[in-house]
Design a protein around this motif. Structure first.
Motif, PDB file in Angstrom:
ATOM      1  N   ARG A 316       0.898  -1.221   0.066  1.00 22.80           N
ATOM      2  CA  ARG A 316      -0.117   0.134  -0.042  1.00 22.80           C
ATOM      3  C   ARG A 316       0.973   1.155   0.013  1.00 22.80           C
ATOM      4  O   ARG A 316       0.533   2.321  -0.747  1.00 22.80           O
ATOM      5  N   ARG A 318       3.699   1.567  -1.177  1.00 24.01           N
ATOM      6  CA  ARG A 318       4.437   1.763  -2.737  1.00 24.01           C
ATOM      7  C   ARG A 318       3.545   2.314  -3.586  1.00 24.01           C
ATOM      8  O   ARG A 318       3.822   3.055  -4.446  1.00 24.01           O
ATOM      9  N   LYS A 319       2.250   2.081  -3.553  1.00 24.23           N
ATOM     10  CA  LYS A 319       1.275   2.421  -4.134  1.00 24.23           C
ATOM     11  C   LYS A 319       1.120   3.804  -4.034  1.00 24.23           C
ATOM     12  O   LYS A 319       0.493   4.544  -4.963  1.00 24.23           O
ATOM     13  N   VAL A 320       1.047   4.212  -3.013  1.00 26.22           N
ATOM     14  CA  VAL A 320       0.645   5.700  -2.460  1.00 26.22           C
ATOM     15  C   VAL A 320       1.951   6.441  -2.788  1.00 26.22           C
ATOM     16  O   VAL A 320       1.358   7.753  -3.682  1.00 26.22           O
ATOM     17  N   PHE A 322       3.767   5.649  -5.433  1.00 25.34           N
ATOM     18  CA  PHE A 322       3.637   5.660  -6.771  1.00 25.34           C
ATOM     19  C   PHE A 322       2.964   6.857  -7.252  1.00 25.34           C
ATOM     20  O   PHE A 322       3.191   7.770  -8.421  1.00 25.34           O
ATOM     21  N   ARG A 323       1.748   6.847  -6.766  1.00 24.76           N
ATOM     22  CA  ARG A 323       0.879   7.909  -7.166  1.00 24.76           C
ATOM     23  C   ARG A 323       1.074   9.248  -6.868  1.00 24.76           C
ATOM     24  O   ARG A 323       0.950  10.288  -7.721  1.00 24.76           O
ATOM     25  N   ASP A 324       1.977   9.577  -5.612  1.00 23.96           N
ATOM     26  CA  ASP A 324       2.133  10.799  -5.253  1.00 23.96           C
ATOM     27  C   ASP A 324       3.437  11.469  -5.816  1.00 23.96           C
ATOM     28  O   ASP A 324       3.696  12.645  -5.762  1.00 23.96           O
ATOM     29  N   LYS A 326       4.759  11.796  -8.989  1.00 23.85           N
ATOM     30  CA  LYS A 326       5.143  12.706 -10.033  1.00 23.85           C
ATOM     31  C   LYS A 326       4.538  14.138  -9.730  1.00 23.85           C
ATOM     32  O   LYS A 326       5.127  15.259 -10.174  1.00 23.85           O
ATOM     33  N   HIS A 360       6.917  13.159   2.739  1.00 25.50           N
ATOM     34  CA  HIS A 360       5.592  12.931   2.295  1.00 25.50           C
ATOM     35  C   HIS A 360       4.649  13.095   3.336  1.00 25.50           C
ATOM     36  O   HIS A 360       5.086  13.099   4.494  1.00 25.50           O
ATOM     37  N   CYS A 378       8.890   4.488 -12.710  1.00 23.92           N
ATOM     38  CA  CYS A 378       7.779   5.398 -13.205  1.00 23.92           C
ATOM     39  C   CYS A 378       8.228   6.264 -14.483  1.00 23.92           C
ATOM     40  O   CYS A 378       7.468   6.983 -15.116  1.00 23.92           O
TER      41      CYS A 378
END
Length: 593
Positions: A316, A318-320, A322-324, A326, A360, A378
């Motif tokens: 979870r 890592r997904k967050v 990845f999303r943030d 960029k 973060h 990414c």
């Protein structure tokens, strides 16, 4: 009627020509010149769709029509072209009869099936159509099967495996059993292709695929991309285990393979997700098994990792990230910090390495290794590297201009160095910030350089020609060979901290560092020892011949304000920590004359 019943209709619905048999069928002396629609029964007229050119451009249309006089006919319409006319629809009567319809008086009239009746022709037409439909369905099934097969191995592909998972879930596995998805790949498969060639790599994939097709608990095997395979297996419901364990599966699959008469040792890693435990549909099974596979690689490969709650939390996170990431790069939420690099022979001769940091909003400070690996996955390294370079150049301009700092070192991605626009963008940043290239170092990581060697070499030569100093970073952690070092215009070699850690305590560690010193002398390169944490390490590395040192003994990485204060108080004072009994080394950094 024994003669053919046929009719020609123009694109406006007017009958261009009608045979006598057709006119007789509809109860007229002559049907030519009338609108076809007017010949239909009242009910048929309301629901009839006029003939369309697009409908008939590639095929024919068969329809049953009811006429105003009570006749019915099965008519095949095709599109034809007549000289001097537009599109024309040809109708051939396949069969005819009398429809059972209520008359205005309330009496019914029954369909006449005698003689040239509708039924025989209709039955023959339907039989022909059914045969054609069967053929098309067989072709469709064959095409669908091909969509789910990997052509190289003959196994299912990812879509085929997903289809089988859905089928197993819907059919419900036997009571007391559970499904698990295993995603496995071959460690360092690219090396096999590079050394033995792609045909050998293909044979290796087919061999591994055959080994995966074991009887028993394995339900389905698929190649789901590159060197990655998927196995759907049934587990014992009580223990959630597989006979022999996951490691036994790996040892059976990844045994040595003979390639061109040479026995090649291979290994593999695997991730496991269990339906009903951590996943409840096919998408979750794939996502969790992939996450477990990544964890197995992180832990050193050659192992099987089962997805669990701790791994779920990391996934979870890592997904967050990845999303943030960029958005964080675009909005400048990442910031540079600076760690001093000191000369071992010249007090006050200080440069800095630029490092990036990210705080973060949910997780706090994110380790650089973590978000840099995400940026690489990414495709954000271009923006990350150049964004840090632009910010650092703006912040350090005055310190470089006054001489308080002698040089600045940037970490650049070798993968990005293969693109000329990346090099041009970096040079443009230096020009815009009015920073001379001969005050700049570019650090490229040894263990990322080789796969992109030729492209990186050309870019490095461009940077070198502009006056930038080239540093080979983390030396000792990758697989550079002497040929590589001879082919690259390397100015500085940075010895990785893992080699420095025991240099003051172990003779072997000291000898390893000394061998790097000798290599640097042959190449005409200077040396930086990083990871210095004790006075002993500082003294020994200088005595061995390192020209520069860097580490927590002198300073942790800091923001600009902290760097300015550090330079005022410590730039010369810390030099006393690296004095050694032997001061004959008088290295001079290549950036400064």
């Amino acid at each position: 009627m024994r003669m053919s019943a046929a009719v020609l209709i123009d694109e406006y619905g007017v009958i261009v020509e009608a045979s006598d048999a057709f006119s007789e069928l509809v109860g007229l002396h002559r049907a030519t010149g009338r609108r076809y629609r007017d010949l239909l029964s009242e009910g048929m007229r309301r629901r009839w769709n006029p003939l369309c050119k697009d409908d008939l451009s590639r095929s024919e249309k068969i329809e049953e029509h009811f006429f105003f006089n009570g006749s019915t006919a099965m008519i095949r319409f095709t599109l034809i072209e007549l000289p001097g006319r537009g599109p024309t629809f040809q109708g051939i009567v396949l069969g005819f009869g009398r429809s059972e319809q209520r008359t205005e008086s309330g009496h019914s009239s029954r369909t006449d099936l005698s003689g040239d009746s509708l039924a025989p022709a209709t039955a023959a037409t339907i039989a022909c159509l059914n045969t054609r439909i069967d053929q098309l369905e067989q072709q469709l099934e064959s095409s669908i099967d091909e969509l789910y097969i990997d052509p190289l191995t003959g196994l299912k592909n990812k879509a085929g495996l997903n289809r089988r998972i859905q089928s197993e879930i819907l059919s419900s596995v036997p009571e007391g059993m559970r499904l698990a998805l295993v995603v496995a790949d071959i460690d360092n498969f690219k090396t096999v292709n590079h050394i033995h060639g792609y045909p050998a790599g293909d044979r290796l994939l087919r061999t591994v695929g055959r080994r995966l097709q074991a009887p028993g608990s394995v339900v389905c095997v698929a190649r789901i991309g590159g060197d990655k395979f998927g196995l759907l297996v049934r587990l014992d419901g009580a223990t959630g285990s597989l006979d022999g364990g996951w490691d036994k599966i790996l040892s059976r699959i990844f045994k040595p393979v003979t390639v061109r008469g040479v026995l090649v040792g291979i290994s593999g890693s695997a991730g496991v997700s269990v339906y009903g435990a951590d996943a409840y549909d096919a998408d979750d099974l794939f996502a969790n098994a992939d996450a477990a596979l990544l964890e197995a690689r992180r832990l050193g490969k050659r192992r099987a990792q089962i997805f669990d709650t701790k791994l779920a939390a990391r996934t979870r996170r890592r997904k967050v990230l990845f999303r943030d990431l960029k958005l964080a790069i675009a909005e400048g939420l990442l910031h540079p910090v600076y760690q001093p690099i000191l000369s071992t022979s010249r007090p006050g001769f200080v440069g800095v390495e630029v490092l990036s940091r990210w705080v973060h909003h949910e997780f706090g400070s994110v380790p650089p290794d973590e978000f840099i690996s995400i940026a690489a996955e990414c495709g954000l390294m271009y923006s990350l590297d150049l964004g840090m370079a632009a910010t650092a150049c703006a912040e350090l301009h005055d310190l470089l201009a006054t001489g308080a700092l002698k040089f600045v070192a940037f970490n650049l991605s070798p993968l990005q160095l293969s693109h000329q626009e990346y090099v041009d963008a970096l040079l443009s940043i230096l020009h815009a910030a009015d920073i001379a290239p001969d005050r700049v170092c570019v650090e490229v990581t040894e263990n990322e350089l080789i796969p992109n060697f030729e492209a990186a070499k050309q870019s490095i030569q461009t940077l070198k020609a502009a006056g930038i100093t080239i540093v080979l970073d983390d030396y000792g952690t990758g697989y550079s060979n002497l040929r590589t070092l001879l082919d690259l215009p390397i100015d500085v070699i940075k010895i990785d901290k893992s080699l420095i850690f025991n240099v003051a305590k172990e003779e072997r560690a000291m000898q390893v560092v000394l061998s790097v010193v000798h290599l640097a002398r042959v190449l005409g390169a200077q040396l930086v020892a990083e990871g210095i944490e004790s006075n002993a390490q500082a003294v020994v590395t200088k005595a061995l011949g390192c020209h520069y040192v860097q580490g927590f003994l002198f300073s942790k990485p800091m923001r600009l304000s902290g760097l300015e204060e550090w330079l005022r108080q410590n730039a010369k004072a810390v030099h006393g920590r690296i004095q050694s009994p032997d001061s004959r080394q008088n290295g001079q950094f290549k950036l400064v004359s």
